[in-house]
Write a protein that holds these residues in place. Structure first.
Motif, short mmCIF file in Angstrom:
data_model
loop_
_atom_site.label_atom_id
_atom_site.label_comp_id
_atom_site.label_asym_id
_atom_site.label_seq_id
_atom_site.Cartn_x
_atom_site.Cartn_y
_atom_site.Cartn_z
N ASN A 14 -51.15 -26.30 -74.74
CA ASN A 14 -51.52 -25.08 -75.46
C ASN A 14 -51.23 -25.23 -76.95
N ALA A 15 -51.53 -24.15 -77.71
CA ALA A 15 -51.43 -24.20 -79.17
C ALA A 15 -50.17 -23.56 -79.70
N GLU A 16 -49.17 -23.33 -78.82
CA GLU A 16 -47.97 -22.63 -79.26
C GLU A 16 -47.16 -23.44 -80.27
N ASP A 17 -47.31 -24.77 -80.22
CA ASP A 17 -46.52 -25.58 -81.15
C ASP A 17 -47.27 -25.89 -82.46
N MET A 18 -48.47 -25.29 -82.69
CA MET A 18 -49.18 -25.50 -83.96
C MET A 18 -48.34 -24.96 -85.11
N GLY A 19 -48.15 -25.77 -86.12
CA GLY A 19 -47.36 -25.39 -87.29
C GLY A 19 -45.88 -25.68 -87.15
N ASN A 20 -45.47 -26.28 -86.01
CA ASN A 20 -44.04 -26.55 -85.79
C ASN A 20 -43.69 -28.03 -85.82
N HIS A 21 -44.69 -28.90 -85.86
CA HIS A 21 -44.39 -30.34 -85.87
C HIS A 21 -43.82 -30.76 -87.22
N TYR A 22 -42.99 -31.77 -87.19
CA TYR A 22 -42.15 -32.05 -88.34
C TYR A 22 -42.08 -33.55 -88.61
N LEU A 23 -42.12 -33.90 -89.92
CA LEU A 23 -41.87 -35.27 -90.35
C LEU A 23 -40.76 -35.23 -91.40
N SER A 24 -39.78 -36.09 -91.26
CA SER A 24 -38.65 -36.09 -92.20
C SER A 24 -39.07 -36.68 -93.54
N GLU A 25 -38.24 -36.44 -94.55
CA GLU A 25 -38.48 -37.01 -95.88
C GLU A 25 -38.56 -38.54 -95.81
N LEU A 26 -37.71 -39.12 -94.97
CA LEU A 26 -37.69 -40.58 -94.83
C LEU A 26 -39.02 -41.09 -94.29
N GLU A 27 -39.56 -40.40 -93.27
CA GLU A 27 -40.82 -40.84 -92.69
C GLU A 27 -41.97 -40.67 -93.70
N LEU A 28 -41.94 -39.59 -94.46
CA LEU A 28 -42.97 -39.37 -95.47
C LEU A 28 -42.93 -40.45 -96.55
N GLU A 29 -41.72 -40.84 -96.95
CA GLU A 29 -41.58 -41.91 -97.94
C GLU A 29 -42.15 -43.21 -97.42
N LYS A 30 -41.89 -43.49 -96.13
CA LYS A 30 -42.43 -44.71 -95.53
C LYS A 30 -43.96 -44.72 -95.56
N LEU A 31 -44.55 -43.55 -95.24
CA LEU A 31 -46.01 -43.46 -95.24
C LEU A 31 -46.59 -43.71 -96.62
N GLU A 32 -45.88 -43.28 -97.65
CA GLU A 32 -46.37 -43.48 -99.01
C GLU A 32 -46.15 -44.91 -99.50
N GLU A 33 -44.94 -45.44 -99.26
CA GLU A 33 -44.60 -46.75 -99.80
C GLU A 33 -45.34 -47.89 -99.12
N ALA A 34 -45.68 -47.70 -97.85
CA ALA A 34 -46.31 -48.80 -97.10
C ALA A 34 -47.80 -48.92 -97.39
N ALA A 35 -48.40 -47.90 -97.99
CA ALA A 35 -49.85 -47.88 -98.17
C ALA A 35 -50.21 -48.53 -99.50
N ASN A 36 -50.30 -49.87 -99.52
CA ASN A 36 -50.58 -50.59 -100.76
C ASN A 36 -51.81 -51.47 -100.67
N ALA A 37 -52.61 -51.32 -99.61
CA ALA A 37 -53.81 -52.14 -99.45
C ALA A 37 -54.99 -51.50 -100.20
N ASP A 38 -56.10 -52.22 -100.27
CA ASP A 38 -57.31 -51.64 -100.85
C ASP A 38 -57.85 -50.52 -99.98
N ILE A 39 -57.73 -50.69 -98.66
CA ILE A 39 -58.13 -49.63 -97.72
C ILE A 39 -56.91 -49.28 -96.88
N ASN A 40 -56.46 -48.04 -96.96
CA ASN A 40 -55.31 -47.57 -96.18
C ASN A 40 -55.79 -46.54 -95.16
N ILE A 41 -55.42 -46.76 -93.89
CA ILE A 41 -55.85 -45.90 -92.79
C ILE A 41 -54.60 -45.31 -92.12
#
Length: 838
Positions: A14-41
């Motif tokens: 069901n949709a009860e958990d919409m808006g409740n999922h969470y990513l930590s600052e550490l995980e967000l930093e990883k997503l930004e720092e790792a994306a250094n290719a010409d095409i990032n997916i």
């Protein structure tokens, strides 16, 4: 990058958990720092809408900055979307379907293909139906590539690239007008090439170091420049966009520093990173180049060449009437290409009108209204430059004002142009009566023009305002006036000086001022004579044209006629019968031997390429002062030639505008000038070349081979130089005849043009043939063609007749091929006609 968004999912789907999922600052930093290719997916189970607001916003910024493609699922519904988040580059979002379990549209899957040659991306959704998976394409576009390590556009500049000066989203209405350019073919013939697809143009520019793109005033140069900027940026390059008006009084060597800070984020040593980029990623676009002094532009380009892989210059057209210079540029400057933005003709206007109507939300029949409006523009405004801004204003006025639909033909200019300016002022005059703004602008323009001031200080504006208040017994707040004028984009302020945004606006207000003084009984004849004496300087000719259209008074035409008669007095005419310019008469122009094909039918105008002038150096950027001329400058040959050209333009535009209100004797005086003056103009240009033709060719040949040696270009024969000179001179004759014919001819004026005596004058007969071609009357046209073709005795005249016949079919593609039309085809395009019949 794979991101697990599901640890906090609730069982049951069901949709009860919409808006409740969470990513930590550490995980967000990883997503930004790792994306250094010409095409990032980025691959996630949930789409970003399922995340908590705090991390959702941060993730969205990271995606905008770093990623080209986001793949998600969870919702069991196939979906593809190209999103432009926060006005940044476009990101592709793909939501996959479910192979099993609940799915809204049926079970299935998605496929994604990336072409690593052109970075095109295609996404298909496959849904199970009966016995097969049925495909449906959900994305088919180009992917954003090449992320430049923290070199990001400023938010304000991102918006500037995506929106025009009126805050309209460019993507909503933009129509690519097409460009044309001239180059030599393998037989040393000057050939015209057309590019009618925007991406084709951008790809073509990728392979060139230096390109000039010219266009008439308000032909859409800034919009094309912005779209080119966005294309280059999305392709991973780091372009700079330089507007001449923004770098006034700046040191040339500081230009890149200044512009980078205006357009890009400067945190994290971004400018140092920019300077250390590979040169192929650094590109510069220079807009409004015509506002720069020629020596300044030359110095700026020379400076930019040191650090840029591409330079694209946008400039208002400068008419190149120097035949020798055109020949040298054609045979020497092969690497410096000049392209011309094509005019907005019927087919392009139709697409633009349709886009405007669809975004207006009026709910009318778009196809029907588009045709009505386009035909109305075609019939009523043939003496205007049909630029995109005028068409947008016309359509908006048409939709808002029901009476305009029936009265537009009476005075389109007043209704559309004046309404556009007045509406801008009204919308920005909350603190002042708009009438006061318009009246003061009128007096200000009059003062600036006749005192030859391109900019004016605050105390002078205050003086004009005080005089207006005293003369008309009105109350005016100077601050409210300036705020309204600047916000309406009529005036701009730079270095504590005020100037009109462009010369068209000041010309309009000067014409309004003169018209008012005339109506109040003031003697403006001295003002008019000053304008005519200075016609070679463009703002004066613009004022005369505006004044002609605003006054709608035939008596004003007499002043123009008398000025033209004085200017062309005792000048000899170009005469094919007298053979007074022999060197062009044997020219065989490369007119195609085939009927126009479907693709050619879409292009109705041809233009001569104009090259950008380059001269000496300076170290300080200064804008052109349109009033920087003296009485001595008027006596220069090039300026006298330009005065002649401007007279031709004004005379040609005056006839269709006024002929319904002019009596026959006045019509005849004007028509005589329309036939005679173009030939006087051409003779003045070509006479010196003809008188010393052999010496001229030898000098020209020696100049060209010397320049070609310096540039390591292969040698060329003197015969090739002679051939190009003959062709360029002959094309100048055709182009001028075409320009005059296209401007002076309509259903009313053709009667006066046909009454003129053209017997025993081949030049007049050729001009009249081009005029007749504009009417679409195949019987009358065919009769004149056949009679004239029998009497002409030189190759150039035959080439002009063949060109005009082919142009006639280009313009009248709906003509049924039988009778007179078939006879013309058989005579001039026999092989093509036979193939068409087969």
């Amino acid at each position: 990058m794979l991101c697990n968004t599901a640890p906090l999912s609730l069982l049951g789907g069901n949709a009860e958990d919409m808006g409740n999922h969470y990513l930590s600052e550490l995980e967000l930093e990883k997503l930004e720092e790792a994306a250094n290719a010409d095409i990032n997916i980025l691959v996630m189970h949930h789409s970003i809408e399922w995340l908590r607001t705090t991390c959702k916003d941060k993730l969205r910024k990271i995606i905008t900055k770093k990623y080209s493609l986001v793949l998600s699922g969870h919702e069991h519904s196939p979906h593809g979307q190209s999103n432009c988040i926060d006005n940044s580059g476009v990101v592709q979002f793909v939501q996959g379907n479910a192979l099993q379990g609940y799915a809204e549209e049926g079970n299935g899957f998605c496929t994604l293909t990336i072409d690593l040659e052109d970075f095109g991306v295609q996404v298909y959704s496959y849904i199970w139906q009966d016995t097969i998976y049925v495909p449906n394409i959900i994305i088919d576009t180009k992917m954003r590539i090449g992320f430049s390590k923290d070199i990001e556009l400023l938010d304000d500049f991102q918006e500037e690239i995506l929106y025009d000066s009126c805050k309209r989203r460019i993507e909503d209405y933009y129509v690519f007008p097409g460009v044309a350019y001239n180059m030599l073919d393998e037989n040393d013939n000057v050939q015209r090439f057309d590019i009618d697809d925007e991406i084709e143009l951008f790809d073509f520019l990728n392979n060139r170091f230096y390109t000039v793109i010219t266009g008439e005033h308000k032909s859409g140069k800034p919009l094309l420049a912005k779209r080119l900027f966005k294309y280059l940026y999305d392709k991973g390059k780091v372009p700079l966009y330089i507007e001449a008006s923004d770098i006034n009084k700046k040191k040339i060597e500081r230009t890149i520093d200044y512009i980078f800070q205006e357009e890009y984020e400067t945190d994290n040593f971004a400018y140092e990173k920019y300077k250390q980029l590979d040169k192929f990623k650094r590109v510069v676009i220079v807009d409004e180049a015509n506002l720069l002094q020629s020596q300044t532009l030359d110095a700026l380009v020379y400076f930019l060449e040191q650090s840029m892989s591409q330079i694209i210059v946008f400039s208002e057209e400068k008419i190149n009437l120097n035949v020798r210079k055109q020949v040298v540029e054609t045979l020497v400057d092969e690497s410096d290409l000049t392209m011309n933005i094509k005019p907005f003709l019927y087919d392009k206007r139709k697409v633009l009108i349709k886009k405007i109507l669809r975004h207006s939300g009026e709910g009318a029949n778009v196809e029907t209204e588009t045709t009505k409006i386009n035909d109305l523009i075609s019939m009523q405004v043939k003496y205007f430059n049909l630029d995109p801004e005028f068409i947008i204003s016309f359509v908006n006025q048409y939709e808002k004002d029901i009476s305009f639909k029936f009265t537009a033909g009476l005075n389109v200019f007043n209704v559309v142009y004046e309404s556009s300016i007045k509406n801008q002022i009204i919308a920005n005059s909350s603190e002042i009566d708009p009438t006061h703004v318009i009246n003061i602008l009128r007096e200000l323009a009059y003062k600036m023009h006749f005192e030859k001031k391109s900019s004016i200080k605050l105390d002078e504006i205050s003086q004009v305002s005080e005089t207006y208040k005293k003369d008309y017994r009105q109350k005016v707040n100077i601050k409210a006036f300036l705020d309204a004028s600047i916000n309406a984009k009529i005036l701009i302020v730079n270095e504590n000086e005020y100037r009109f945004r462009d010369h068209t606006i000041i010309a309009y207000f000067v014409a309004q001022a003169l018209n008012q003084k005339y109506n109040q009984g003031d003697d403006i004849r001295q003002n008019i004579e000053q304008l005519l004496r200075n016609l070679c300087f463009s703002i004066n000719s613009d004022i005369v044209l505006f004044l002609a259209l605003i006054t709608d008074n035939p008596r004003f035409v007499n002043i123009v006629i008398e000025g033209a008669q004085r200017h062309f007095e005792n000048q000899e005419e170009l005469s094919f019968d007298k053979r007074n310019v022999k060197y062009i008469l044997d020219t065989n122009l490369p007119v195609k031997d085939s009927m126009p094909n479907r693709e050619e039918m879409e292009q109705r105008e041809n233009e001569i390429a104009k090259q950008e002038e380059k001269v000496k150096l300076t170290d300080l950027i200064e804008l052109v002062n349109e009033y920087d001329y003296t009485e001595e400058d008027l006596e220069k040959i090039e300026n006298q030639v330009m005065i002649s050209f401007k007279y031709l333009e004004i005379l040609s535009k005056t006839l269709p505008a006024f002929c319904q209100n002019m009596k026959v004797p006045q019509q005849d005086r004007l028509v005589e000038l329309i036939y005679r003056c173009p030939n006087q103009f051409l003779f003045a240009i070509l006479k010196d070349i003809n008188d010393d033709f052999d010496d001229f060719i030898n000098d020209l040949y020696n100049e060209i081979i010397t320049l070609r040696k310096e540039k390591n270009i292969a040698e060329i024969s003197i015969q090739s130089v002679r051939k190009v000179l003959e062709q360029i001179s002959s094309v100048l004759v055709i182009a001028l005849y075409q320009l005059v014919a296209s401007t002076c001819t309509n259903e009313q004026s053709i009667l006066a043009l046909n009454e003129f005596n053209i017997k025993n004058n081949t030049n007049y007969a050729l001009q009249n043939l081009m005029m007749e071609a504009r009417t679409g009357d195949v019987k009358a046209f065919s009769k004149k063609v056949k009679a004239l073709n029998k009497q002409v005795e030189n190759n150039l005249s035959r080439s002009i007749i063949k060109f005009t016949v082919r142009d006639f079919f280009l313009r009248n593609s709906s003509i049924e091929i039988h009778g007179e039309a078939q006879s013309l085809m058989d005579q001039f395009f026999n092989n093509s006609a036979q193939k068409k019949l087969k």
